[in-house]
Design an enzyme around this catalytic site. Structure first.
Site, mmCIF file in Angstrom:
data_model
loop_
_atom_site.group_PDB
_atom_site.id
_atom_site.type_symbol
_atom_site.label_atom_id
_atom_site.label_comp_id
_atom_site.label_asym_id
_atom_site.label_seq_id
_atom_site.Cartn_x
_atom_site.Cartn_y
_atom_site.Cartn_z
ATOM 1 C CD GLU A 50 -2.750 1.311 2.425
ATOM 2 O OE1 GLU A 50 -2.703 0.445 3.310
ATOM 3 O OE2 GLU A 50 -3.461 2.326 2.487
ATOM 4 N NE ARG A 77 4.080 -7.933 10.753
ATOM 5 C CZ ARG A 77 3.464 -7.245 9.794
ATOM 6 N NH1 ARG A 77 2.492 -7.773 9.100
ATOM 7 N NH2 ARG A 77 3.814 -6.013 9.515
ATOM 8 C CE LYS A 119 3.161 0.126 4.751
ATOM 9 N NZ LYS A 119 2.595 -0.027 3.405
HETATM 10 P P1 ATP Z 1 2.936 -2.344 8.006
HETATM 11 O O1 ATP Z 1 2.325 -3.234 9.040
HETATM 12 O O2 ATP Z 1 4.343 -2.018 8.239
HETATM 13 O O3 ATP Z 1 2.119 -1.120 7.731
HETATM 14 P P2 ATP Z 1 1.668 -3.586 5.844
HETATM 15 O O4 ATP Z 1 1.500 -5.046 5.868
HETATM 16 O O5 ATP Z 1 0.494 -2.776 6.169
HETATM 17 O O6 ATP Z 1 2.921 -3.213 6.704
HETATM 18 P P3 ATP Z 1 1.746 -3.421 3.029
HETATM 19 O O7 ATP Z 1 2.125 -2.293 2.176
HETATM 20 O O8 ATP Z 1 0.335 -3.858 3.041
HETATM 21 O O9 ATP Z 1 2.224 -3.077 4.484
HETATM 22 O O10 ATP Z 1 2.684 -4.668 2.765
HETATM 23 C C1 ATP Z 1 2.976 -5.170 1.490
HETATM 24 C C2 ATP Z 1 3.353 -6.607 1.626
HETATM 25 O O11 ATP Z 1 4.471 -6.756 2.492
HETATM 26 C C3 ATP Z 1 2.223 -7.397 2.232
HETATM 27 O O12 ATP Z 1 2.072 -8.598 1.490
HETATM 28 C C4 ATP Z 1 2.675 -7.682 3.627
HETATM 29 O O13 ATP Z 1 2.161 -8.905 4.086
HETATM 30 C C5 ATP Z 1 4.188 -7.708 3.493
HETATM 31 N N1 ATP Z 1 4.820 -7.350 4.755
HETATM 32 C C6 ATP Z 1 4.608 -6.242 5.487
HETATM 33 N N2 ATP Z 1 5.306 -6.272 6.635
HETATM 34 C C7 ATP Z 1 6.015 -7.427 6.622
HETATM 35 C C8 ATP Z 1 6.920 -8.050 7.525
HETATM 36 N N3 ATP Z 1 7.281 -7.480 8.678
HETATM 37 N N4 ATP Z 1 7.446 -9.247 7.183
HETATM 38 C C9 ATP Z 1 7.107 -9.831 6.024
HETATM 39 N N5 ATP Z 1 6.256 -9.307 5.134
HETATM 40 C C10 ATP Z 1 5.701 -8.121 5.414
HETATM 41 MG MG MG Z 2 -1.251 -3.556 4.813
#
Ligand code: ATP
Ligand code: MG
Length: 554
Positions: free
Chosen positions: A29, A254, A264
Site C-alpha cells: 500500500e 512476518r 509503517k
Molecule cells: P505495516 O504493518 O508495516 O504497515 P503492511 O503489511 O500494512 O505493513 P503493506 O504495504 O500492506 O504493508 O505490505 C505489502 C506486503 O508486504 C504485504 O504482502 C505484507 O504482508 C508484506 N509485509 C509487510 N510487513 C512485513 C513483515 N514485517 N514481514 C514480512 N512481510 C511483510
Molecule cells: Mg497492509
C-alpha cells in the site's frame, strides 16, 4: 531444503496445476516507505518467480486515498529495483476500480451484497464478538433493485460520506468475524493520486485484493499471517465472483526484528514527530534508511535467505542482519584509515618537511583490490583511545616507553607526553620511529603487541562522522504502550573533527569503506567538497558470529 511455500509451488508445478505457471505479486500500500519486513516479502515473491521461471508483479494496493501518495509509489519502485528485482507487470488496484464496481453489482444482483444504512458505530456494535454472533442489519433484506439503485447513487455522489456502505451478505453468525457481512465499499470524498476525483466510493482492501489477484492470473498469493482469518473471505469472493482465475492465498510469518519497529504507521509517527531526520534517517529500518547507512542489497538479500520463511511468528536478532552486512562489506569494502578522536603524534627523529608515500593494501580479502599510496610525515594523528598514560593490565596499545606498529608504516615508541598546563589534558605524544621497520616489520624479528591506524596530520582531511546505535533500548519496542518511552537518546553521536586519509575524502556519496579497526562507513549525501560526511554502517564487533561460535563450541 525448500521452505513450505516453495514446497507447495513445486508440488503444484509437478501436478500440472495452473497450466504449469507460477505467478506471484508484491502488493504494497503506497502509504509509507518500505522497511526490512517488506524486503522479506519482496525476496520471497520475486525469488519464487525467479526460481520457478514464473512472473512477479508489483501491484500497488491504492484503495485508501486519504493516506496514500505518489511520493510513496515512487520510493517503493526505487526500493524494489535497488534490492535487485524487476517486476513483470506494474499494476494499481485503482486501475481495476471500474471492474471491481462491476463485480460488486454482480454480487448485489445475486442477492449476495446489500447497501447498509447503519452508521459505522452501529455496524461495529452489531458485529458481535468472538463468543457472540453478530446481529442482523435492518437493511439486510433490501430488495435487489433498491440495492442496485442505492449503490449507483452512492457512486454518483448523492450521499454524504458514511451515509451508506455496501456489505457482502454472508453470515452474521459465522464464528469468523471477517465473514459477518464484511464491508465492501464505503463513501469517501478524497482525492486519489491516480484517479483524481473520479470516485467518491472506494473498495475495501479485503474486497479489492482477491479479484485483483485473479485479474492478474496470480497463482500463489502470499501474505502475512494476520490475513489467515481473512482467507475464507478471499476464497468466498473468488468462488462467488465471475473472475478469470483461482489464485490461492498462502500465509507466512512476518519478519520481526529485535530493537526495531516494523510498522509503517509507527515509522510515519517517528518521521512526523521529527524523532528522526526523515524516512531515510540511517537509524530507520526502512530500505531507504539502510541504503543511506551503507547496507548493500546483497547483504539484505542474504539475510532474507538465511532467516527463511515459516508459518510461526518469531523475533529475529537484529545482530543477524548486522552480521550479513559485515560479511558482505568485508569482501567488497576497500580499507582506509580514519581517526575519530585524533591525538597528535610527533616523531621527533623524523626529518622535518619530509613526506613518504607508503604502499597500503586496499583489501586483504580481495587480491585484485591492490594497494594505494598513503602519505606519511613527521606529525600524525592516532586514536586518542589507543594511548594510555597509565595502561591497565591488558592494554597492549601505546603507552609511555612502549613500542607499537603503525599499520603499513613504522614501529614507533612513545618517549614523552605534552599536556595543557591549565587542564592537564594530553595535547600531543612525543615519539621516535625506527627507520628499519618501514612497511611494518622489524628486520631483527622484534615483535610488538599492537598495530594502530593513523593519518598524516598535514594531509588528513577533516570529516564529520555520524555514529549510530540502536534507535530503541528494548527488544520489542512495538509491544510497548508507547514506543517513545524506549527511544535511545544515544542513537546518534556526531563526531565533527574526525581525520581521514586523502583517498577517502573525495569519494562520491554512497561509497563504502572499512575504516581500519573501527567499522564500515559510507559517504553521506550531505558531503561537500573538502568536507566529507560519513555514516557508520556497522562496527567490526560481530555479536552474532561470536554467539554462533560459542554455541558451536558448547
Ligand atoms: P505495516 O504493518 O508495516 O504497515 P503492511 O503489511 O500494512 O505493513 P503493506 O504495504 O500492506 O504493508 O505490505 C505489502 C506486503 O508486504 C504485504 O504482502 C505484507 O504482508 C508484506 N509485509 C509487510 N510487513 C512485513 C513483515 N514485517 N514481514 C514480512 N512481510 C511483510
Ligand atoms: Mg497492509
Amino acid at each position: 531444503m525448500l521452505d513450505f511455500i516453495r514446497t507447495i509451488v513445486a508440488e503444484d508445478l509437478t501436478a500440472g496445476r495452473n497450466g504449469g505457471r507460477v505467478a506471484t505479486r508484491f502488493p504494497p500500500e503506497p502509504n509509507g516507505y518500505l522497511h526490512i519486513g517488506h524486503a522479506k516479502s519482496i525476496c520471497l515473491n520475486f525469488g519464487i518467480a525467479r526460481d520457478y521461471g514464473g512472473t512477479c508483479n508489483l501491484r500497488f494496493d491504492d484503495t485508501n486515498p486519504a493516506k496514500e501518495d505518489v511520493e510513496y509509489v515512487e520510493s517503493i519502485e526505487e526500493d524494489v529495483r535497488w534490492l535487485g528485482f524487476e517486476w513483470s507487470g506494474l499494476h494499481f488496484a485503482s486501475d481495476y476500480f471500474e471492474q471491481l464496481y462491476g463485480y460488486a453489482v454482480v454480487l448485489i444482483t445475486a442477492g449476495k451484497a446489500y447497501v447498509d444504512s447503519q452508521s459505522a458505530d452501529e455496524i461495529r456494535r452489531n458485529r458481535g464478538t468472538l463468543t457472540e454472533p453478530g446481529s442482523v442489519s435492518p437493511f439486510r433484506d433490501r430488495p435487489v433493485a433498491e440495492n442496485l439503485d442505492l449503490f449507483a447513487r452512492m457512486r454518483a455522489g448523492e450521499f454524504e460520506d458514511g451515509a451508506h456502505v455496501l456489505r457482502a451478505r454472508i453470515d452474521m453468525a459465522s464464528p469468523n468475524i471477517n465473514m459477518r457481512d464484511p464491508v465492501l465499499y464505503r463513501i469517501k470524498r478524497a482525492h486519489h493520486h491516480r484517479t483524481g476525483d473520479a470516485w467518491c466510493i472506494y473498495p475495501m482492501y479485503d474486497f479489492a485484493h482477491p479479484p485483483s489477484d485473479a485479474i492478474e492470473h496470480i497463482t500463489h498469493s502470499l501474505c502475512t499471517l494476520e490475513f489467515e482469518d481473512h482467507r475464507p473471505l478471499y476464497d468466498w469472493l473468488i468462488d462467488t465472483l465471475p473472475v478469470p482465475a483461482r489464485p490461492r492465498q498462502i500465509e507466512f510469518a512476518r519478519l520481526n526484528l529485535t530493537y526495531t519497529l516494523m510498522s509503517k504507521r509507527m515509522l510515519l509517527e517517528l518521521v512526523e514527530e521529527r524523532r528522526v531526520s526523515g524516512w531515510d534517517d540511517p537509524r530507520m529500518p526502512t530500505i531507504i534508511g539502510m541504503r543511506r547507512r551503507g547496507y548493500t542489497p546483497e547483504a539484505i538479500r542474504a539475510f532474507c535467505d538465511r532467516i527463511g520463511v515459516a508459518k510461526r511468528e518469531n523475533v529475529v536478532d537484529v545482530a543477524q542482519l548486522e552480521h550479513a552486512v559485515r560479511e558482505d562489506l568485508n569482501k567488497r569494502a576497500p580499507r582506509v584509515m580514519g581517526v575519530l578522536r585524533p591525538l597528535r603524534v610527533i616523531l621527533e627523529n623524523y626529518p622535518e618537511g619530509e613526506v613518504e608515500h607508503l604502499d597500503v593494501i586496499n583489501n586483504p580479502e580481495d587480491g585484485e583490490a591492490g594497494t594505494r599510496k598513503v602519505p606519511f610525515s613527521r606529525e600524525l594523528f592516532i586514536e586518542r583511545d589507543d594511548f594510555r598514560e597509565d595502561p591497565p593490565k591488558k592494554f597492549f596499545r601505546l603507552a609511555p616507553g612502549r613500542e607499537v606498529r603503525l599499520r603499513c608504516g613504522y614501529f614507533i615508541t612513545c618517549t614523552g607526553v605534552d599536556k595543557d598546563a591549565a587542564t592537564g589534558e594530553i595535547t600531543a605524544l612525543r615519539c621516535s620511529y625506527d627507520p628499519a621497520t618501514r612497511g611494518g616489520d622489524a628486520a631483527d624479528g622484534r615483535k610488538v603487541k599492537a598495530t594502530l591506524h593513523w593519518v598524516s596530520a598535514a594531509h588528513a582531511v577533516n570529516a564529520e562522522v555520524r555514529l549510530y546505535d540502536r534507535l530503541f533500548t528494548v527488544e520489542e519496542p512495538g509491544k510497548l504502550e508507547d514506543f517513545r518511552t524506549a527511544l535511545n537518546p544515544a542513537s546518534l553521536e556526531v563526531v565533527r573533527d574526525a581525520k581521514v586519509e586523502p583517498s577517502a575524502a573525495a569519494a562520491a556519496a554512497g561509497t563504502r569503506f572499512q575504516f581500519e579497526r573501527l567499522g564500515y562507513f559510507s559517504v553521506d549525501a550531505d558531503s561537500r567538497p573538502g568536507a566529507p560526511v560519513f555514516n557508520r554502517t556497522v562496527t567490526l564487533k560481530d555479536a552474532w558470529a561470536r554467539m554462533e561460535k560459542t554455541q558451536a563450541g558448547s
